[in-house]
Design an enzyme around this catalytic site. Structure first.
Site, PDB file in Angstrom:
ATOM      1  N   LYS A 129       0.819  -1.222   0.000  1.00 30.85           N
ATOM      2  CA  LYS A 129       0.000   0.000   0.000  1.00 30.85           C
ATOM      3  C   LYS A 129       0.850   1.268   0.000  1.00 30.85           C
ATOM      4  O   LYS A 129       0.611   2.185  -0.800  1.00 30.85           O
ATOM      5  CB  LYS A 129      -0.944  -0.053   1.210  1.00 30.85           C
ATOM      6  CG  LYS A 129      -2.021   0.984   1.233  1.00 30.85           C
ATOM      7  CD  LYS A 129      -3.231   0.538   2.054  1.00 30.85           C
ATOM      8  CE  LYS A 129      -2.895  -0.158   3.351  1.00 30.85           C
ATOM      9  NZ  LYS A 129      -2.116   0.622   4.304  1.00 30.85           N
ATOM     10  N   THR A 188       4.005   1.498  -0.847  1.00 34.87           N
ATOM     11  CA  THR A 188       4.755   1.483  -2.101  1.00 34.87           C
ATOM     12  C   THR A 188       3.914   2.030  -3.243  1.00 34.87           C
ATOM     13  O   THR A 188       4.386   2.815  -4.074  1.00 34.87           O
ATOM     14  CB  THR A 188       5.209   0.047  -2.419  1.00 34.87           C
ATOM     15  OG1 THR A 188       5.876  -0.487  -1.290  1.00 34.87           O
ATOM     16  CG2 THR A 188       6.144   0.004  -3.610  1.00 34.87           C
ATOM     17  N   ARG A 206       2.050   8.776   6.840  1.00 36.04           N
ATOM     18  CA  ARG A 206       2.317   8.723   8.280  1.00 36.04           C
ATOM     19  C   ARG A 206       3.795   8.434   8.528  1.00 36.04           C
ATOM     20  O   ARG A 206       4.475   7.861   7.684  1.00 36.04           O
ATOM     21  CB  ARG A 206       1.484   7.615   8.941  1.00 36.04           C
ATOM     22  CG  ARG A 206      -0.004   7.852   8.932  1.00 36.04           C
ATOM     23  CD  ARG A 206      -0.746   6.648   9.479  1.00 36.04           C
ATOM     24  NE  ARG A 206      -0.521   5.471   8.653  1.00 36.04           N
ATOM     25  CZ  ARG A 206      -0.692   4.228   9.062  1.00 36.04           C
ATOM     26  NH1 ARG A 206      -1.083   3.969  10.300  1.00 36.04           N
ATOM     27  NH2 ARG A 206      -0.473   3.210   8.242  1.00 36.04           N
ATOM     28  N   LYS A 215       6.447  -6.172  11.300  1.00 35.21           N
ATOM     29  CA  LYS A 215       6.001  -5.546  10.063  1.00 35.21           C
ATOM     30  C   LYS A 215       7.127  -4.828   9.323  1.00 35.21           C
ATOM     31  O   LYS A 215       7.096  -4.648   8.118  1.00 35.21           O
ATOM     32  CB  LYS A 215       4.866  -4.552  10.376  1.00 35.21           C
ATOM     33  CG  LYS A 215       4.160  -3.970   9.165  1.00 35.21           C
ATOM     34  CD  LYS A 215       2.944  -3.181   9.612  1.00 35.21           C
ATOM     35  CE  LYS A 215       2.213  -2.577   8.416  1.00 35.21           C
ATOM     36  NZ  LYS A 215       2.947  -1.439   7.841  1.00 35.21           N
ATOM     37  N   ALA A 240      -3.761   2.114  12.607  1.00 29.65           N
ATOM     38  CA  ALA A 240      -5.135   2.061  12.102  1.00 29.65           C
ATOM     39  C   ALA A 240      -5.959   0.961  12.754  1.00 29.65           C
ATOM     40  O   ALA A 240      -7.182   1.019  12.725  1.00 29.65           O
ATOM     41  CB  ALA A 240      -5.133   1.856  10.592  1.00 29.65           C
ATOM     42  N   PHE A 282      -3.609  -0.084   7.151  1.00 31.55           N
ATOM     43  CA  PHE A 282      -4.220  -1.413   7.085  1.00 31.55           C
ATOM     44  C   PHE A 282      -5.325  -1.458   6.028  1.00 31.55           C
ATOM     45  O   PHE A 282      -5.281  -0.704   5.057  1.00 31.55           O
ATOM     46  CB  PHE A 282      -4.712  -1.858   8.456  1.00 31.55           C
ATOM     47  CG  PHE A 282      -3.592  -2.196   9.407  1.00 31.55           C
ATOM     48  CD1 PHE A 282      -2.607  -3.098   9.046  1.00 31.55           C
ATOM     49  CD2 PHE A 282      -3.503  -1.604  10.652  1.00 31.55           C
ATOM     50  CE1 PHE A 282      -1.553  -3.414   9.912  1.00 31.55           C
ATOM     51  CE2 PHE A 282      -2.456  -1.906  11.524  1.00 31.55           C
ATOM     52  CZ  PHE A 282      -1.486  -2.807  11.149  1.00 31.55           C
ATOM     53  N   PHE A 304       3.573  -9.572  -9.071  1.00 31.44           N
ATOM     54  CA  PHE A 304       4.719 -10.383  -8.661  1.00 31.44           C
ATOM     55  C   PHE A 304       5.149 -11.257  -9.839  1.00 31.44           C
ATOM     56  O   PHE A 304       4.355 -11.535 -10.757  1.00 31.44           O
ATOM     57  CB  PHE A 304       4.357 -11.260  -7.459  1.00 31.44           C
ATOM     58  CG  PHE A 304       4.374 -10.537  -6.144  1.00 31.44           C
ATOM     59  CD1 PHE A 304       5.378 -10.751  -5.219  1.00 31.44           C
ATOM     60  CD2 PHE A 304       3.371  -9.625  -5.829  1.00 31.44           C
ATOM     61  CE1 PHE A 304       5.390 -10.077  -4.010  1.00 31.44           C
ATOM     62  CE2 PHE A 304       3.374  -8.943  -4.629  1.00 31.44           C
ATOM     63  CZ  PHE A 304       4.387  -9.173  -3.710  1.00 31.44           C
ATOM     64  N   TRP A 338       7.434  -1.381  -7.791  1.00 33.11           N
ATOM     65  CA  TRP A 338       8.547  -1.862  -6.955  1.00 33.11           C
ATOM     66  C   TRP A 338       9.807  -2.011  -7.811  1.00 33.11           C
ATOM     67  O   TRP A 338      10.889  -1.603  -7.406  1.00 33.11           O
ATOM     68  CB  TRP A 338       8.192  -3.197  -6.296  1.00 33.11           C
ATOM     69  CG  TRP A 338       9.149  -3.576  -5.192  1.00 33.11           C
ATOM     70  CD1 TRP A 338       8.988  -3.366  -3.853  1.00 33.11           C
ATOM     71  CD2 TRP A 338      10.430  -4.207  -5.338  1.00 33.11           C
ATOM     72  NE1 TRP A 338      10.079  -3.819  -3.154  1.00 33.11           N
ATOM     73  CE2 TRP A 338      10.991  -4.342  -4.027  1.00 33.11           C
ATOM     74  CE3 TRP A 338      11.178  -4.671  -6.427  1.00 33.11           C
ATOM     75  CZ2 TRP A 338      12.246  -4.915  -3.796  1.00 33.11           C
ATOM     76  CZ3 TRP A 338      12.431  -5.241  -6.197  1.00 33.11           C
ATOM     77  CH2 TRP A 338      12.946  -5.357  -4.886  1.00 33.11           C
TER      78      TRP A 338
END
Length: 556
Positions: free
Chosen positions: A71, A73, A94, A105, A273, A301, A381, A409
């Site tokens: 998210k 990224t 944030r 995480k 969140a 989240f 991916f 990415w």
């Protein structure tokens, strides 16, 4: 394959004054913290208030899984792509908490070729904002106990103190403690506890405050406890609000950094969140809207948590109206929601993707309930197959929602150019008609039930009599019109983290409710969620250290 940290280190950062110039911020409005990060002065922030706003775009996602969704990224990649297409864009994010960085995480600065930099500094101490918030929180706690020690002029009942201490670290041993042990010189023994800083009310106040005056007013309204006859005692009653505001004064100025591709990003504030409201500061978002044509922001989240709170709490408080919404997913995460083991994600399984799409579908439909046009960003991916991607596209077609394949990415802005075009199309289409999910006049229990029913698809909410009595007291005290902030697991629409996909007909069990009078909402704690997380069996901290040259290793 290079790691996020290696990619970040290989980047050539531009001096922060050049990034500021690109954003329309003069050098004399900067308060530099080294060469590559700076605070933007509040005088400059206040001077922008008369300018028109750009378009606000919300990035959210499906319920997170061990496969990762990307998210942050995507937020960074989308901002970079908008700038590369000639749109004046800024990113509003944030700040990361140390808890996840050293827990499971990891950091929160994006990844690959879609990162905000300097990655190591942002993920660790940054500009000290969280330390200031922690200090302000604990100053108030110290003044509560000091007031008891020196005679308790206000009649605060030590059994009815609700203010807790805070630390920005996962530490389960501090959830519940006994304080002031050791005899008369140390005060009056009582039960106490810690929340993680990012779940504290001071963090929420910091992120919702419009300016310094509003910050101190909100701090003053914080309720620390009650007298025996039920009268609320506030931070203002203890004369703590001024000193707390003084600790937070410099921190309230937004932090300016850059992406790997040189886009300006404001990274400021950081409530969780799942146990808080999950959005960056109002001040940073509003400044970005004054400086850019499009602002890309992220809520934490899944959309059932961060996005719902962004829309029902932050937008309501700040008068914001998003123009579009991006929901992030991966086929790998959808397979997990479809019942596939993590070890089998590399094998094509269209049936599992199709089952898992129920989670994505619900999030998209939920965002549409707020009147937002939605596009799905599908992070690609290497092992994704055309059949799996086609299944996602086919499932979203009846909802009128495009699915855009993203490769940011690996490819940076070029990998989200199609997503940027789709977002601009939604903005220019002018179909957004944002409305919160519930109205302010609805009862607190009714608001909780509305979120549970409309967003979680719960059959009902279990509210034990003591919790119902608390809600009634909050309403009787004049807080019935505030929004609700539901704290629950991030992994499921339910309060059970093992119920993946799109469960229906479950019961949302409330364990407690807390009034955040300064922040202006009521926190409803559901299931087993904790406001102080613990570290996993093997925390990420075990792999972090310094190399022979003194550089940080293992941060991700």
């Amino acid at each position: 394959m290079a790691t996020d940290l290696e990619i970040a280190r290989a980047a050539t950062l531009r001096p922060i004054r050049e990034i500021a110039e690109k954003a329309g911020i003069p050098e004399d409005a900067l308060e530099p913290y080294g060469r590559y990060k700076a605070k933007v002065s509040l005088d400059f922030v206040n001077a922008q208030k008369g300018r028109p706003d750009g378009a606000l775009v919300l990035v959210t996602g499906i319920n997170p899984t061990a496969a990762g969704e990307g998210k942050t990224t995507t937020t960074v990649g989308l901002g970079d792509a908008l700038n590369s297409l000639g749109t004046r864009a800024m990113i509003a994010l944030r700040e990361p908490s140390l808890g996840p960085c050293f827990g499971v995480k990891g950091g929160a600065t994006g990844g690959g070729h879609a990162q905000v930099l300097p990655m190591e500094e942002i993920n660790l101490h940054f500009t000290g904002d969280f330390h200031a918030i922690t200090s302000a929180n604990n100053l108030l706690a110290a003044m509560v106990d000091n007031h008891l020690y020196w005679g308790n002029e206000l009649g605060l009942d030590a059994r009815r103190i609700v203010w807790r201490r805070a630390v920005d670290m996962n530490d389960r041993a501090l959830r519940s403690i006994n304080a002031a042990l050791g005899g008369v010189p140390n005060g009056f023994p009582r039960e106490d506890g810690f929340d993680i800083t990012v779940a504290s009310e001071v963090m929420a106040v910091f992120c919702l405050a419009k300016d310094l005056a509003d910050l101190q007013a909100r701090l003053g309204r914080i309720i620390v406890g009650y007298t025996r006859d039920g009268r609320a005692i506030t931070a203002r009653d203890l004369k703590a609000d001024g000193a707390m505001a003084a600790l937070l004064r410099d921190a309230l100025a937004p932090n300016l950094v850059q992406t790997l591709e040189g886009s300006p990003a404001l990274v400021h504030g950081g409530p969780f969140a799942n146990i808080a409201h999950g959005c960056n500061s109002v001040i940073a978002t509003k400044l970005a809207l004054k400086l850019a044509d499009v602002v890309v922001t992220e809520a934490g989240f899944g959309a059932d948590l961060g996005a719902e709170k962004f829309l029902d709490i932050k937008c309501r408080a700040a008068g914001l109206a998003p123009k579009a919404c991006v929901v992030v997913a991966t086929t790998r995460a959808l397979k997990l929601h479809g019942g596939v083991a993590k070890s089998a994600l590399g094998t094509e399984d269209v049936a599992a993707v199709t089952r898992g799409i129920s989670n994505l579908r619900r999030h998209v439909q939920n965002m549409q309930k707020f009147g937002l046009p939605v596009v799905v960003a599908l992070n690609k991916f290497t092992g994704d197959t055309e059949a799996e991607i086609a299944a996602v596209r086919e499932a979203m077609r009846p909802l009128g929602t495009k699915v855009i394949l993203c490769t940011h990415w690996a490819d940076g802005a070029a990998g989200t150019a199609d997503l940027a075009r789709a977002v601009l199309e939604l903005i220019e289409g002018g179909t957004a008609s944002f409305e919160p999910l519930y109205q302010s006049h609805v009862s607190l229990a009714g608001k909780i039930e509305t979120v549970a029913r409309e967003i979680y698809h719960a059959a009902s909410v279990s509210i034990p009599p003591p919790v119902a009595a608390k809600l009634k007291r909050f309403e009787d005290a004049g807080f019935g019109d505030v929004p609700v902030c539901i704290a629950k697991t991030q992994y499921s629409f339910s309060a059970d983290p093992t119920l993946l996909g799109a469960p229906e007909g479950h019961v949302l069990p409330l364990r407690d409710v807390r009034l955040s009078a300064g922040a202006g909402f009521v926190v409803a704690i559901a299931g087993e969620i904790m406001t102080m997380p613990g570290l996993p069996r093997r925390p990420a901290a075990e792999g972090i250290g310094l190399d022979a040259e003194g550089r940080i290793e293992g941060l991700f």
